[in-house]
Design a protein around this motif. Structure first.
Motif, PDB file in Angstrom:
ATOM      1  N   LEU A   1       0.837  -1.215   0.000  1.00  0.00           N
ATOM      2  CA  LEU A   1       0.000   0.000   0.000  1.00  0.00           C
ATOM      3  C   LEU A   1       0.864   1.254   0.000  1.00  0.00           C
ATOM      4  CD1 LEU A   1      -2.950  -0.782   2.472  1.00  0.00           C
ATOM      5  CD2 LEU A   1      -2.842  -1.105  -0.011  1.00  0.00           C
ATOM      6  N   ALA A   2       1.955   1.233   0.767  1.00  0.00           N
ATOM      7  CA  ALA A   2       2.853   2.393   0.792  1.00  0.00           C
ATOM      8  C   ALA A   2       3.545   2.564  -0.555  1.00  0.00           C
ATOM      9  CB  ALA A   2       3.881   2.238   1.912  1.00  0.00           C
ATOM     10  N   GLU A   3       4.003   1.462  -1.148  1.00  0.00           N
ATOM     11  CA  GLU A   3       4.624   1.557  -2.481  1.00  0.00           C
ATOM     12  C   GLU A   3       3.633   2.130  -3.493  1.00  0.00           C
ATOM     13  OE1 GLU A   3       7.677   1.078  -3.641  1.00  0.00           O
ATOM     14  OE2 GLU A   3       8.465   0.555  -1.672  1.00  0.00           O
TER      15      GLU A   3
ATOM     16  N   ALA B   1       1.182   4.196  -2.888  1.00  0.00           N
ATOM     17  CA  ALA B   1       1.069   5.642  -2.644  1.00  0.00           C
ATOM     18  C   ALA B   1       2.252   6.386  -3.256  1.00  0.00           C
ATOM     19  CB  ALA B   1       0.971   5.915  -1.143  1.00  0.00           C
ATOM     20  N   ILE B   2       3.442   5.809  -3.138  1.00  0.00           N
ATOM     21  CA  ILE B   2       4.636   6.432  -3.712  1.00  0.00           C
ATOM     22  C   ILE B   2       4.492   6.577  -5.227  1.00  0.00           C
ATOM     23  CG2 ILE B   2       7.065   5.931  -4.266  1.00  0.00           C
ATOM     24  CD1 ILE B   2       7.267   4.756  -1.358  1.00  0.00           C
ATOM     25  N   TRP B   3       3.996   5.531  -5.886  1.00  0.00           N
ATOM     26  CA  TRP B   3       3.915   5.566  -7.348  1.00  0.00           C
ATOM     27  C   TRP B   3       2.669   6.280  -7.833  1.00  0.00           C
ATOM     28  CZ3 TRP B   3       8.160   5.137 -10.063  1.00  0.00           C
ATOM     29  CH2 TRP B   3       9.264   4.550  -9.445  1.00  0.00           C
TER      30      TRP B   3
ATOM     31  N   ASP C   1       1.857   9.077  -6.375  1.00  0.00           N
ATOM     32  CA  ASP C   1       2.436  10.421  -6.363  1.00  0.00           C
ATOM     33  C   ASP C   1       3.338  10.619  -7.588  1.00  0.00           C
ATOM     34  OD1 ASP C   1       3.210  13.006  -5.176  1.00  0.00           O
ATOM     35  OD2 ASP C   1       5.158  12.038  -4.987  1.00  0.00           O
ATOM     36  N   PHE C   2       4.077   9.581  -7.931  1.00  0.00           N
ATOM     37  CA  PHE C   2       4.917   9.650  -9.140  1.00  0.00           C
ATOM     38  C   PHE C   2       4.053   9.914 -10.373  1.00  0.00           C
ATOM     39  CE2 PHE C   2       7.423   7.892 -12.643  1.00  0.00           C
ATOM     40  CZ  PHE C   2       8.689   8.390 -12.371  1.00  0.00           C
TER      41      PHE C   2
ATOM     42  N   ASN D   1       1.382  11.628 -10.495  1.00  0.00           N
ATOM     43  CA  ASN D   1       1.071  13.061 -10.533  1.00  0.00           C
ATOM     44  C   ASN D   1       2.246  13.877 -11.049  1.00  0.00           C
ATOM     45  OD1 ASN D   1      -1.583  12.964  -9.646  1.00  0.00           O
ATOM     46  ND2 ASN D   1      -1.013  13.029  -7.478  1.00  0.00           N
ATOM     47  N   ARG D   2       3.459  13.434 -10.729  1.00  0.00           N
ATOM     48  CA  ARG D   2       4.629  14.145 -11.249  1.00  0.00           C
ATOM     49  C   ARG D   2       4.742  13.972 -12.764  1.00  0.00           C
ATOM     50  NH1 ARG D   2       9.254  13.899  -6.592  1.00  0.00           N
ATOM     51  NH2 ARG D   2       7.873  13.556  -4.819  1.00  0.00           N
TER      52      ARG D   2
ATOM     53  N   LEU E   1      14.290   7.695 -13.760  1.00  0.00           N
ATOM     54  CA  LEU E   1      14.060   7.042 -12.464  1.00  0.00           C
ATOM     55  C   LEU E   1      13.124   5.835 -12.628  1.00  0.00           C
ATOM     56  CD1 LEU E   1      13.588  10.282 -10.333  1.00  0.00           C
ATOM     57  CD2 LEU E   1      15.348   8.550  -9.902  1.00  0.00           C
TER      58      LEU E   1
END
Lengths: 215, 215
Positions: free
Chosen positions: A93-95, A97-99, A101-102, A104-105, A138
């Protein structure tokens, strides 16, 4: 009944269309004239989403904005496999959320350059393209290391999640942003894997997978 | 053992500190000299987080970046009440994703203005402040409508979630960004409610709640 306020050429609207297609959900769409009509900034639409952004999903009276939030909702409510948003795995779940956000970038760079090139938005196209290339580097490294460790997807080793859906559209549309992908072989292989997910659907500018290459 | 790579003056680092304090978790911190040392861009730190951003949390070998992702991880792993990230409620999970994204928009505006004013970052301070005011107006309306419907928190009616933690720091620090809050009474009441959550902890620039006002 699920209703999607939708613009066909929007990668952010494509995200819920893609996941709903994969999950086999039926829904209706309400077309919103994002360009050239700017209907997403109309008084009527702002009542639905004060942020003036697409997509919006309405399910049985519940109104949701934000493409990634909609993916989380659809997966945690309707995915019987539990793989797309694995509620029992805090690390995944945390991973995700990280991606998310990615994603959105990527929207802030690759999608911005595409808006500048194809819809005449006032955008610093070169800066947006340069930002997209930084992110693609990245992403390519993350996927390349993943392949070496036996992880074919962004967050979970053996299956895709909502993060793969969230990051797919504006990477797949990057040629329309003037951001070619020839330097990112792991990204190209991952795009091909996403296109082979059962239930995958296309949008304008995103082609189906080609025939598989014999090993 | 939980380790937080931390910078005391960072609102993004304050988010996991705040939630860990509320959840009663013990952890150690590794100070990272964000300013003026730019240690988050050092070769050693980039190995931990290729994005060169704080905070990073390490739990038993698992390395996580992105403050909101870390909140999701901590809540879904360690919160026994299940209220902070309610895994069984898809609609609330979607609302949380919406307001986690909102927290990133606050970072891009209110935090950017604060970096410009207090750490001499090259930022268009006036544009960042104007962006923060736009967001604060949307936040104030959301909270004000919530109060009228009996919802005291951002996403769930009767209890705070990770979204309240994610949005709190840079709103509470907005005076340091030159963004006063006198026009946002519902925001001021919500900040006070957050400060009264058992286990709340302060950071430099964030004061404890005052005495409660008798009705």
């Amino acid at each position: 009944m699920i209703t999607l306020y939708d613009f066909e050429l929007s990668g952010n609207c494509y995200k819920p269309r893609l996941l709903m297609s994969i999950l086999g959900l039926t829904y209706e769409t309400v077309p919103v004239d994002f360009y050239p009509g700017r209907e997403h900034k109309s008084e009527a639409f702002l009542k639905l989403n004060p942020f003036g952004e697409l997509p919006v999903l309405v399910d049985d009276g519940l109104v949701l904005r934000d493409s990634q939030a909609i993916l989380i909702y659809l997966a945690s409510k309707y995915d019987k496999t539990g793989q797309w948003y694995p509620l029992s795995d805090p690390a995944v779940l945390a991973e995700i959320a990280i991606w998310h956000d990615f994603a959105n970038r990527i929207t802030a760079t690759a999608s911005a350059a595409r808006l500048g090139l194809s819809m005449f938005y006032d955008v610093d196209i070169e800066a947006a393209q340069a930002g997209a290339h930084q992110l693609f580097r990245l992403l390519d490294e993350h996927l390349w290391f993943g392949e070496r460790e036996g992880r074919d997807w962004l967050c979970a080793p053996s299956h895709p999640t909502t993060a793969d859906i969230a990051c797919f559209p504006y990477v797949a549309l990057s040629e329309e942003a003037g951001v070619p992908r020839q330097d990112y072989p792991a990204i190209r292989r991952w795009l091909d894997r996403v296109k082979r997910i059962p239930g995958f659907t296309v949008m304008s500018g995103v082609f189906p997978a080609g025939p598989a290459i014999e090993a």
